[in-house]
Write a protein that holds these residues in place. Structure first.
Motif, short mmCIF file in Angstrom:
data_model
loop_
_atom_site.label_atom_id
_atom_site.label_comp_id
_atom_site.label_asym_id
_atom_site.label_seq_id
_atom_site.Cartn_x
_atom_site.Cartn_y
_atom_site.Cartn_z
N GLU A 35 -3.84 -9.79 116.97
CA GLU A 35 -4.80 -9.70 116.11
C GLU A 35 -4.32 -8.33 114.27
N TRP A 36 -3.84 -8.11 115.52
CA TRP A 36 -3.66 -6.92 113.96
C TRP A 36 -2.07 -7.03 113.68
N GLY A 37 -0.72 -7.40 114.30
CA GLY A 37 0.23 -7.76 113.93
C GLY A 37 1.34 -6.50 113.58
N GLU A 38 2.86 -5.77 113.98
CA GLU A 38 3.05 -5.09 114.36
C GLU A 38 2.94 -4.03 113.48
N SER A 39 2.38 -4.33 112.66
CA SER A 39 2.67 -3.22 111.12
C SER A 39 1.83 -1.57 111.52
N SER A 54 0.36 0.20 110.12
CA SER A 54 -0.50 0.59 109.19
C SER A 54 -2.29 -0.16 110.44
N ALA A 55 -1.64 -1.70 111.33
CA ALA A 55 -2.26 -1.72 112.07
C ALA A 55 -2.29 -0.87 113.19
N ARG A 56 -1.35 -0.19 113.35
CA ARG A 56 -1.66 1.01 114.11
C ARG A 56 -3.01 1.94 114.34
N GLU A 91 -5.16 1.74 111.70
CA GLU A 91 -6.09 0.53 111.94
C GLU A 91 -7.10 1.13 113.32
N VAL A 92 -6.38 0.57 114.11
CA VAL A 92 -6.67 1.00 115.79
C VAL A 92 -7.01 1.93 116.09
N SER A 141 -12.67 -7.27 117.81
CA SER A 141 -10.84 -8.24 118.65
C SER A 141 -11.50 -9.53 119.10
#
Length: 126
Positions: free
Chosen positions: A40-44, A46-48, A50-51, A84
């Motif tokens: 859903e969010w990827g490994e970046s 910024s994804a962490r 956001e979560v 998600s």
């Protein structure tokens, strides 16, 4: 460096698995949720972040979720499901409710159609 009073002393090595009747493979819960979060969010980073904003969990906790070391608590899992489709689908699969996956997809389509109609309306104005 001293340990915090509320810090865990040991981390589970095995993880929690599901009962045989769930029809789920032997992949631990935390790994299943991590795979859904990554899709859903990827490994970046910024994804962490956001979560972290979605769940109000700290960065280390979120990192452990993404790496499959720990799974989210019930409250955090509900927040993730709210944001998600991949996590929602995984929860349905883990609970043996795969028959509801098409319904979840239809509800997601409604949101996409609403966004598309809004975009078309914006084009008409300009």
């Amino acid at each position: 460096m001293s340990f915090q009073k509320m810090d865990r002393n040991f981390q589970s090595k095995k993880g929690k698995s599901f009962h045989a009747e769930s029809g789920h493979d032997d992949r631990p819960f935390a790994v299943s949720i991590a795979m859904a979060m990554l899709s859903e969010w990827g490994e970046s980073p910024s994804a962490r972040k956001e979560v972290g904003r979605i769940t109000a969990a700290n960065e280390r906790t979120v990192r452990n979720w993404f790496e499959g070391r720990n799974g989210p608590s019930g409250e955090n899992l509900v927040a993730l499901v709210r944001h998600s489709d991949a996590v929602f689908g995984t929860v349905l699969e883990l609970s043996g409710r795969q028959a509801l996956l098409p319904v979840a997809g239809i509800l997601g389509l409604r949101d996409q159609l609403d966004a598309l109609v809004h975009a078309i309306d914006e084009l008409r104005v300009h």
